[in-house]
Design a protein around this motif. Structure first.
Motif, short mmCIF file in Angstrom:
data_model
loop_
_atom_site.label_atom_id
_atom_site.label_comp_id
_atom_site.label_asym_id
_atom_site.label_seq_id
_atom_site.Cartn_x
_atom_site.Cartn_y
_atom_site.Cartn_z
N PRO A 17 16.35 5.03 -2.10
CA PRO A 17 15.01 5.12 -1.50
C PRO A 17 14.94 6.06 -0.30
O PRO A 17 13.86 6.35 0.21
CB PRO A 17 14.73 3.67 -1.09
N THR A 18 16.09 6.55 0.18
CA THR A 18 16.10 7.43 1.36
C THR A 18 15.75 8.87 1.01
O THR A 18 15.50 9.68 1.91
CB THR A 18 17.46 7.40 2.04
N MET A 19 15.75 9.22 -0.27
CA MET A 19 15.45 10.60 -0.66
C MET A 19 13.98 10.93 -0.40
O MET A 19 13.11 10.11 -0.64
CB MET A 19 15.76 10.82 -2.15
N ASP A 20 13.73 12.15 0.05
CA ASP A 20 12.36 12.61 0.31
C ASP A 20 11.73 13.03 -1.02
O ASP A 20 12.12 14.03 -1.61
CB ASP A 20 12.39 13.78 1.29
N ARG A 21 10.77 12.25 -1.48
CA ARG A 21 10.13 12.53 -2.77
C ARG A 21 8.73 13.13 -2.62
O ARG A 21 8.00 13.25 -3.60
CB ARG A 21 10.06 11.23 -3.60
#
Length: 401
Positions: free
Chosen positions: A186-190
């Motif tokens: 969930p830490t990835m910048d989407r």
């Protein structure tokens, strides 16, 4: 006879003059339909237009080819909705993004997903021995999670089952949900990089192999951006596939978005992309989206051409987003495609299509682990609004329900 000859000569001279004037008159008439440059308050509204803006070398906007790009003979047309010569299509109002997310999660829950259901059944067994762990591992591999992520998840589950000493369905589901969320990351910048710069639009390229649905994805993504009140322009740089430009223009018409395309079969894709970005700058749009040809990853020349398109576009504006469209049903083959494309252009995000009715959801983790590139959008159907931003927790919850 001598009296008639001067009259005949005068008539012939008049015909010659009229013949010379006809092309000039036609050219002037055509230039009237051009957009006059940057989009100001008094400019024609493209979302209700009925004209075709022709950007050729006889137009009112000067065209300068970048080095290495041949614009000779290229006739690029900006097609607003209801453009002349095209069927009139009513402008639609795309669904808001929030509604899409809810509907897509519900559809994924109803799909034939064996990954979450299979894991829950195995981990809720009365006795979890080595044979059960082998089945868990096999289930994850069949879901295209990849070898390394599979071993990471199995090791984490083994440790937690050993420590907790309980295997009630509620505890198992909570444990599995937490570990899957860690894997999906969930830490990835989407977020999509679609914010307009001070004087230039954001530029997005959409790439991928044949048959994954790039043109359809560009059209659906245009609807997402329009729903977010973005001013969008499309560039039909897929000049190899028959009717690709017309297909993209039709998608644009449905939401009132103009399309820059070439009327010449097999035109230079880099030239069309260049013209699209140029038009986007002149018309002060927020986002320019460029659809590229479906290039086979083993065709070196075509991959080089894709790199050329990006380099030419960057002579006018920075490419903010490069989205790779992958078909979830291709499994590990999709991962191989992603590797090759990442070597040619800097992939910033993945669009994963056809996730409904398939056990291939694990490919989300495999791609992200291998490339360090986030899945930003998912598609779960053929409908015009069946594309939405990827949500980590929503995706995992759908797998486990």
């Amino acid at each position: 006879m001598n009296d008639i000859l001067p009259i005949v000569l005068s008539i012939l001279a008049a015909l010659v003059v009229i013949g010379a004037l006809i092309p000039v008159l036609l050219k002037t008439r055509r230039n009237i339909t051009r957009y006059p440059g940057t989009r100001d308050a008094n400019d024609p509204e493209i979302r209700s237009g009925g004209s075709t803006a022709v950007a050729d070398r006889d137009g009112t906007i000067e065209r300068k080819a970048p080095e290495g790009v041949d614009l000779e003979g290229l006739d690029t047309t900006t097609v607003p909705d209801n453009a002349a010569g095209l069927e009139t299509i009513p402008v639609e109002t795309p669904l808001p993004v929030a509604g899409r997310l809810t509907r897509l999660r519900e559809r994924l829950v109803r799909s034939n997903n064996i990954m979450g259901k299979g894991l829950l059944a195995l981990l809720s067994s009365d006795r979890i021995d080595e044979s059960v762990w082998d089945e868990v591992e096999e289930t994850l591999l069949l879901a295209d999670l990849g070898t390394e992520p599979t071993m990471q998840l199995v090791d984490a589950l083994r440790e937690r089952v050993k420590v907790l000493g309980t295997r009630t369905p509620e505890h198992v589901k909570t444990m599995l949900r937490e570990e899957l969320i860690k894997l999906v990351d969930p830490t990835m910048d989407r977020s999509l990089n679609v914010q307009r710069h001070a004087e230039k639009p954001a530029v997005m390229m959409v790439v991928g192999v044949n048959g994954v649905g790039k043109t359809t994805t560009v059209g659906k993504l245009a609807r997402v951006l329009v729903a977010e009140d973005k001013d969008v322009l499309l560039g039909a740089a897929d000049t190899f596939r028959a009717a690709a430009a017309e297909q993209l223009a039709t998608w644009g018409q449905r939401v009132g978005v103009p399309t820059v395309k070439s009327d010449i079969d097999g035109a230079d894709p880099a030239s069309v992309a260049y013209e699209a970005v140029k038009a986007g700058i002149e018309q002060e749009v927020d986002v320019v989206m460029i659809d590229t040809a479906g290039r086979l990853q083993n065709k070196v020349g075509l991959m080089d051409e894709l790199g050329k398109v990006k380099r030419v576009v960057e002579k006018l504006a920075e490419v903010d987003e490069v989205l790779l469209v992958l078909d979830a049903t291709t499994g590990q083959n999709g991962l191989n495609q992603a590797r090759v494309f990442s070597e040619v252009v800097n992939i910033t995000g993945i669009v994963l299509t056809k996730l409904d009715g398939t056990a291939k959801g694990g490919i989300v983790v495999a791609i992200q682990k291998t490339l360090g590139v986030p899945v930003k959008l998912i598609g779960l159907g053929e409908g015009a609004d069946d594309l939405a931003p990827f949500d980590t927790e929503g995706f995992v919850d759908a797998l486990l329900n």
